[in-house]
Design an enzyme around this catalytic site. Sequence first.
Site, PDB file in Angstrom:
ATOM      1  N   HIS A 161       0.865  -1.196   0.000  1.00  0.00           N
ATOM      2  CA  HIS A 161       0.000   0.000   0.000  1.00  0.00           C
ATOM      3  C   HIS A 161       0.892   1.235   0.000  1.00  0.00           C
ATOM      4  CE1 HIS A 161      -3.157   2.836   1.111  1.00  0.00           C
ATOM      5  NE2 HIS A 161      -4.002   1.904   0.727  1.00  0.00           N
ATOM      6  N   GLU A 217      -7.833  -5.291   0.056  1.00  0.00           N
ATOM      7  CA  GLU A 217      -8.426  -6.114  -1.013  1.00  0.00           C
ATOM      8  C   GLU A 217      -8.342  -7.606  -0.729  1.00  0.00           C
ATOM      9  OE1 GLU A 217      -9.056  -2.484  -3.199  1.00  0.00           O
ATOM     10  OE2 GLU A 217     -10.055  -4.229  -2.379  1.00  0.00           O
TER      11      GLU A 217
HETATM   12  C1  SDX Z   1      -6.291   0.019  -2.951  1.00  0.00           C
HETATM   13  O1  SDX Z   1      -4.406   4.508  -2.116  1.00  0.00           O
HETATM   14  C2  SDX Z   1      -5.383   3.912  -1.494  1.00  0.00           C
HETATM   15  O2  SDX Z   1      -5.821   4.289  -0.425  1.00  0.00           O
HETATM   16  C3  SDX Z   1      -5.950   2.690  -2.234  1.00  0.00           C
HETATM   17  C4  SDX Z   1      -6.988   1.894  -1.475  1.00  0.00           C
HETATM   18  C5  SDX Z   1      -8.245   2.681  -1.231  1.00  0.00           C
HETATM   19  O3  SDX Z   1      -8.968   2.342  -0.287  1.00  0.00           O
HETATM   20  O4  SDX Z   1      -8.548   3.559  -2.084  1.00  0.00           O
HETATM   21  O5  SDX Z   1      -6.442   1.480  -0.227  1.00  0.00           O
HETATM   22  C6  SDX Z   1      -7.421   0.664  -2.269  1.00  0.00           C
HETATM   23  O6  SDX Z   1      -6.013   0.395  -4.062  1.00  0.00           O
HETATM   24  C7  SDX Z   1      -5.499  -1.031  -2.247  1.00  0.00           C
HETATM   25  C8  SDX Z   1      -4.322  -1.574  -3.117  1.00  0.00           C
HETATM   26  C9  SDX Z   1      -4.873  -2.654  -4.059  1.00  0.00           C
HETATM   27  N1  SDX Z   1      -3.820  -3.017  -5.029  1.00  0.00           N
HETATM   28  C10 SDX Z   1      -3.167  -4.174  -4.938  1.00  0.00           C
HETATM   29  O7  SDX Z   1      -3.319  -5.010  -4.039  1.00  0.00           O
HETATM   30  C11 SDX Z   1      -2.178  -4.391  -6.085  1.00  0.00           C
HETATM   31  C12 SDX Z   1      -0.828  -4.872  -5.528  1.00  0.00           C
HETATM   32  N2  SDX Z   1      -0.222  -3.764  -4.788  1.00  0.00           N
HETATM   33  C13 SDX Z   1       0.649  -2.900  -5.475  1.00  0.00           C
HETATM   34  O8  SDX Z   1       0.753  -2.877  -6.826  1.00  0.00           O
HETATM   35  C14 SDX Z   1       1.230  -1.730  -4.699  1.00  0.00           C
HETATM   36  O9  SDX Z   1       1.519  -2.152  -3.433  1.00  0.00           O
HETATM   37  C15 SDX Z   1       0.390  -0.488  -4.658  1.00  0.00           C
HETATM   38  C16 SDX Z   1       0.000  -0.053  -6.020  1.00  0.00           C
HETATM   39  C17 SDX Z   1      -0.827  -0.728  -3.838  1.00  0.00           C
HETATM   40  C18 SDX Z   1       1.216   0.606  -3.998  1.00  0.00           C
HETATM   41  O10 SDX Z   1       2.269   0.870  -4.845  1.00  0.00           O
HETATM   42  P1  SDX Z   1       3.407   1.954  -4.484  1.00  0.00           P
HETATM   43  O11 SDX Z   1       3.194   2.592  -3.178  1.00  0.00           O
HETATM   44  O12 SDX Z   1       3.579   2.859  -5.660  1.00  0.00           O
HETATM   45  O13 SDX Z   1       4.638   1.056  -4.288  1.00  0.00           O
HETATM   46  P2  SDX Z   1       5.709   0.775  -5.400  1.00  0.00           P
HETATM   47  O14 SDX Z   1       5.016   0.358  -6.660  1.00  0.00           O
HETATM   48  O15 SDX Z   1       6.631   1.946  -5.453  1.00  0.00           O
HETATM   49  O16 SDX Z   1       6.471  -0.495  -4.794  1.00  0.00           O
HETATM   50  C19 SDX Z   1       7.533  -0.331  -3.881  1.00  0.00           C
HETATM   51  C20 SDX Z   1       8.319  -1.630  -3.992  1.00  0.00           C
HETATM   52  C21 SDX Z   1       8.594  -2.036  -5.438  1.00  0.00           C
HETATM   53  O17 SDX Z   1       9.770  -2.806  -5.438  1.00  0.00           O
HETATM   54  P3  SDX Z   1      11.190  -2.098  -5.871  1.00  0.00           P
HETATM   55  O18 SDX Z   1      10.950  -1.417  -7.197  1.00  0.00           O
HETATM   56  O19 SDX Z   1      11.525  -1.136  -4.753  1.00  0.00           O
HETATM   57  O20 SDX Z   1      12.140  -3.275  -5.985  1.00  0.00           O
HETATM   58  O21 SDX Z   1       7.533  -2.713  -3.452  1.00  0.00           O
HETATM   59  C22 SDX Z   1       7.226  -3.643  -4.483  1.00  0.00           C
HETATM   60  C23 SDX Z   1       7.450  -2.950  -5.798  1.00  0.00           C
HETATM   61  O22 SDX Z   1       7.792  -3.880  -6.788  1.00  0.00           O
HETATM   62  N3  SDX Z   1       5.815  -4.017  -4.314  1.00  0.00           N
HETATM   63  C24 SDX Z   1       5.343  -5.247  -4.506  1.00  0.00           C
HETATM   64  C25 SDX Z   1       3.978  -5.186  -4.214  1.00  0.00           C
HETATM   65  N4  SDX Z   1       3.647  -3.925  -3.869  1.00  0.00           N
HETATM   66  C26 SDX Z   1       4.800  -3.202  -3.953  1.00  0.00           C
HETATM   67  N5  SDX Z   1       5.956  -6.386  -4.907  1.00  0.00           N
HETATM   68  C27 SDX Z   1       5.178  -7.485  -5.011  1.00  0.00           C
HETATM   69  N6  SDX Z   1       3.855  -7.508  -4.739  1.00  0.00           N
HETATM   70  C28 SDX Z   1       3.213  -6.386  -4.344  1.00  0.00           C
HETATM   71  N7  SDX Z   1       1.925  -6.414  -4.076  1.00  0.00           N
END
Ligand code: SDX
Length: 364
Positions: A252, A307
């Site tokens: 998140h 989720e």
């Molecule tokens: C919702 O914003 C809100 O409030 C949203 C929400 C709401 O109520 O409105 O809470 C609802 O959208 C919940 C999130 C649902 N999405 C997912 O479950 C999809 C999987 N999660 C991600 O894609 C991710 O965690 C996000 C999109 C939710 C957050 O992304 P960020 O903050 O931009 O984090 P990032 O992409 O910069 O990741 C940081 C690191 C990365 O690795 P590096 O590049 O540093 O090596 O963490 C890794 C990412 O690859 N990472 C994950 C991951 N989430 C982040 N790696 C594997 N699996 C994951 N789920």
Amino acid sequence: MKVIPGLEGIAVAETDLSLVDGQKGLLLYRGHLVKKLAVSHSFEEVVYLLWMGQLPSEKEREDFQRLLSENRALPEHIYKLIIQISSRADLMTVLRTAISALPLTNDWPPTLEQGAKVLAVIPTMISCWYHQVQGTDIPVIRQDLNHTAHYLYLLKGQEPSEAHVRALNAYLILTAEHGMNASTFAARVVTSTQSDLLSALTAAVGALKGPLHGGAPSEVEEMLDEIRSAESAESWMRARLESGERLMGFGHRVYKTQDPRAQALRQISEELSVEDDWFQLALETEQTALRLLEEYKPGRRLYTNVEFFAAAVLRAVGLPKALYTPTFALSRTAGWCAHIFDQADHNRIIRPQSLYTGTIPQED
Ligand code: SDX
């Protein structure tokens, strides 16, 4: 000028609507703990709290509930539009299209009554698509059931159980509002140009549709369906992480500790589905995922988000996967409208900049 990717950590508004504290894992609506509201109030009472700033009196609650229940019917042209596109459009596309075509005037500023009319009719839009795709009849609209119970009645054609109403009511409250998430920000950007409520909500539905945002719960179920057994969870998730893909339902932008909604939804789904093999697989898969995320992404503080257990609750109350994100849109319409009213109250057009990296011609 510094570029902040994804506007991470940037505050774009001051508001007392909600607090999303990612360090403490705390979520408040207008100063109230959401985990408590979820088990002590109806969805309509919490919508009133978000829109009006305080919980309703008994009379205010009755009036607001009546405003919603009297506006559940679909306008004829919207019914025809949904029937016409249902066979070749997913439900979020249908919702985005149907909301944009509702017969509301372009009032400025947007009104609470407009918000109530949209909120009231979304369950009917969802049920219209669902029964068209299923080839079943849409149940006759009733005015004697509250918003949550009526939504389940519209899908199943019979009055839902108390346990299902309680569980879905809690889900709708827990997901109604969440600060400046992508879909809410989209709604605020559109409102900031003094555009209309329907345009802002259409933009919000479009943003929520994405798998990184609201599209995740159905992907969580697909992940569990593919994993099938606890023994294969580790190999399945390792393959995904090795290929640089994400595990849906984890991580998140704000919560760097347990998402309080995930905790609340885990408890609700435990009460509903403790004997269910699918749910036991979900619990074991969650633990494996958290261990692997720490191994592959050490220090990123990736926890279970809303989720993961939203999928468990929506599945346990009998909703098909295709309705998970649309049901999220049904609840988040409350938060979107609250932010639209908030933006309109003290508006300034939202207009960030970009850092130009192209060439500049020499002056001749
Ligand atoms: C919702 O914003 C809100 O409030 C949203 C929400 C709401 O109520 O409105 O809470 C609802 O959208 C919940 C999130 C649902 N999405 C997912 O479950 C999809 C999987 N999660 C991600 O894609 C991710 O965690 C996000 C999109 C939710 C957050 O992304 P960020 O903050 O931009 O984090 P990032 O992409 O910069 O990741 C940081 C690191 C990365 O690795 P590096 O590049 O540093 O090596 O963490 C890794 C990412 O690859 N990472 C994950 C991951 N989430 C982040 N790696 C594997 N699996 C994951 N789920």
